[in-house]
Enzyme design. Sequence first.
Site, PDB file in Angstrom:
ATOM      1  N   ILE A  37       0.905  -1.356  -0.131  1.00 15.76           N
ATOM      2  CA  ILE A  37      -0.028   0.012  -0.053  1.00 15.76           C
ATOM      3  C   ILE A  37       0.861   1.082  -0.146  1.00 15.76           C
ATOM      4  O   ILE A  37       0.340   2.276   0.099  1.00 15.76           O
ATOM      5  CB  ILE A  37      -1.013   0.201   1.144  1.00 15.76           C
ATOM      6  CG1 ILE A  37      -0.041  -0.217   2.570  1.00 15.76           C
ATOM      7  CG2 ILE A  37      -2.229  -0.805   0.806  1.00 15.76           C
ATOM      8  CD1 ILE A  37      -1.202  -0.201   3.770  1.00 15.76           C
ATOM      9  N   TYR A  42      12.386   4.729   3.437  1.00 13.91           N
ATOM     10  CA  TYR A  42      12.399   3.858   4.536  1.00 13.91           C
ATOM     11  C   TYR A  42      12.063   2.289   3.973  1.00 13.91           C
ATOM     12  O   TYR A  42      12.938   1.550   4.757  1.00 13.91           O
ATOM     13  CB  TYR A  42      11.637   4.176   5.774  1.00 13.91           C
ATOM     14  CG  TYR A  42      10.098   4.179   5.167  1.00 13.91           C
ATOM     15  CD1 TYR A  42       9.451   3.085   5.305  1.00 13.91           C
ATOM     16  CD2 TYR A  42       9.463   5.502   4.956  1.00 13.91           C
ATOM     17  CE1 TYR A  42       8.120   3.042   4.743  1.00 13.91           C
ATOM     18  CE2 TYR A  42       8.251   5.318   4.543  1.00 13.91           C
ATOM     19  CZ  TYR A  42       7.638   4.337   4.497  1.00 13.91           C
ATOM     20  OH  TYR A  42       6.451   4.474   4.054  1.00 13.91           O
ATOM     21  N   GLY A  43      11.335   2.083   3.249  1.00 11.21           N
ATOM     22  CA  GLY A  43      11.167   0.681   3.074  1.00 11.21           C
ATOM     23  C   GLY A  43       9.514   0.629   2.347  1.00 11.21           C
ATOM     24  O   GLY A  43       9.111   1.635   1.563  1.00 11.21           O
ATOM     25  N   ASP A 163       6.999  15.762  11.944  1.00 14.30           N
ATOM     26  CA  ASP A 163       6.990  15.620  10.517  1.00 14.30           C
ATOM     27  C   ASP A 163       5.252  15.403  10.068  1.00 14.30           C
ATOM     28  O   ASP A 163       4.820  14.761   9.421  1.00 14.30           O
ATOM     29  CB  ASP A 163       7.597  14.369   9.965  1.00 14.30           C
ATOM     30  CG  ASP A 163       7.492  14.088   8.397  1.00 14.30           C
ATOM     31  OD1 ASP A 163       7.458  15.062   7.827  1.00 14.30           O
ATOM     32  OD2 ASP A 163       7.480  12.967   7.850  1.00 14.30           O
TER      33      ASP A 163
END
Lengths: 500, 212
Positions: A37, A42-43, A163
Amino acid sequence: MSNRGPGMIGGSHGSGNSNSGGNKPEWLQQYDLIGKIGEGTYGVVFLARIKSPGSNRGKSIAIKKFKQSKDGDGVSPTAIREIMLLREISHENVVKLVNVHINHNDMSLYLAFDYAEHDLYEIIRHHRDKVNQPINQYTVKSLLWQLLNGLNYLHSNWIIHRDLKPSNILVMGEGEEQGVVKIGDFGLARIYQAPLKPLCDNGVVVTIWYRAPELLLGAKHYTSAVDMWAVGCIFAELLTLKPLFQGAEVKATPNPFQLDQLDKIFKVLGHPTQEKWPTLVNLPHWQSDLQNIQGHKYDNPGLYSVVHLSPKTPAYDLLSKMLEYDPRKRITAAQALEHEYFKTEPLPGRNAFVPSRPEEKVVNYPTRPVDTTTDFEGTTSIQPSQPVSSGNAVSGNMHVVPNRATGATGCYCSGPSTATAEEKGPPWNGNAWIPSTAEVKTVLRSQLVAGTLKSYISREDSDKRREIPRKREGENRLSIAPIIDGSIMHWIPLISNNEA
Amino acid sequence: MHMANYIAKLGQQIKLRQRVVATAITYMRRVYTSKGMTEYEPRLVSPACLYLASKAEESTVQARFLVFCIKKICPDDKFRYEIKDILEMEMKILEAVNYYLVVFHPYRSLTQLLQDAGMSDRELTQFTWGLVNDTYKTDLLLMHPPHLIALACIYITSAYKEKDTIAWFEELQVDMNVVKNISMEILDFYDSLKTNLEEKINMALCKLPLKQ
């Protein structure tokens, strides 16, 4: 963030030591993988459902897989920070970390969260592009209230998120918690009570559109007020469906000066003045780039016309307090929750999607696109048909020249007592015999006579090397902790070699 | 205790802040509440804890540099591990501490408390700080909240230096019995040092089966 081909991810893990025959590790078998999704630097984020029978069966889980860092330095500090904070906090309006998994074979790390179907980025986009009308009053107010509620929890626990942006504000989909806001993505969050390093050392904070003016002007020390600025920007975006300050980002390292972003802010709010913001002159970029900053003159501060609010409404009042230039005057999350805006009709509610008045139409938001062609290992040959948009990408970690902390600000000094049940050791069984003060003193004195501690005294003066660095006048509060030293054991000759 | 010294020595070599070392020692102690010494080799766990703590406390150390420092201070082959070993152990430690990584230390409350008790002059601070440092060589940090450890150290200092702080302690809303008990344990610890432990531990370590 561009959508990288999944093959790349597969490649980094496909080395020989992965499980033979594609056997899933044990922890993985408790989930049914639905698909991918989201993706960022970061991944990758996957959607999965819990397989195990019981009340949790079928529950949706978002699994964040961290990429192995390329420079061979193990678990990324971002992941460590996220685990560290999420493990300790628990609040209705903060995303819940369900589990952490480690795959020792390929040294990858997975974080499992409760899955949230929506986020503010998608909700705003849906209204702008599909519904073509503003988000209703009740929904905006409820979303904002819950966001502030979660933020207030974080701030009172000395955590700055750093953030906040629409894509990181998640909202639960159908189910028991429908319409509940969850603050997500703690990759940049940190505890600010007693930082070992100046906060700016961590480089980039807050996506530029939501970045507070003190950060844009190069402040070395900042506070939870940076989150409140971001909330103000998000509030305005919920009202108008457009980002409030859409500056063009200067991409360079280290941490370039974002003139355009500041310019966009000044255009709406006018230039900050020293009367309104006394510490302004101390900010590095204000001094060095004064001419650039003041190059354009904007006479007409017109926030209300941008957000289409009458200056007399409580909504406008709250917004303008969030967008206060001086971080010390900016409204806090706790104060904002008490604001007039939340006490007037329509009152905020727990389910932000279901309006208080039944005649209002319920907007059905689209569900997240799921790319079902990718598995956990990222091994797939098919490119996803559409870019997976979640905008969730964490901005890359830039390197910043470490700055020495200068000028103490009073904000880290006092804090709540650290009396916490942090140490998760076994319960302590009390001693049956409790000495009285006098008894302790007797023991101490007898030890003194026995020489356990005595030697300390005689050597103390001569042993200047073991001095604990003391706080000097004007020195920053952060640097109190001395380097390792100063054990009084070193002064006790008992364990040294002279014994033998 | 021996391994705590080793971590401290490593930290000193790398020039890490005291808080990082203290956190690393806490991780190590937590690891060994659930794992045995033979299961996880202490000579590898120690540097790996330091490595993880350096990340958690935002002072990340390069794994390569850490390995380099180990070689420098412990030329002994039994201490030699490669970057890969440390990274693997880091993961295992994460699991063993059950992903609880936030650690509070007595140091911060100590400064505040000393000021409050009117004992913040140089000599007393130094002495008490030393006491706190030594508590990391005991299991106390697993059993008591940090502010109580700090209080116990202040208590010992005041009893030892004959400062009258009884009224101040009475005003605090804390269980003095616990504080006294911690104080006694710290004193017991100093007592136990009278027997030369260093050699014994080294001997015990040599008996550990090597996993290599």
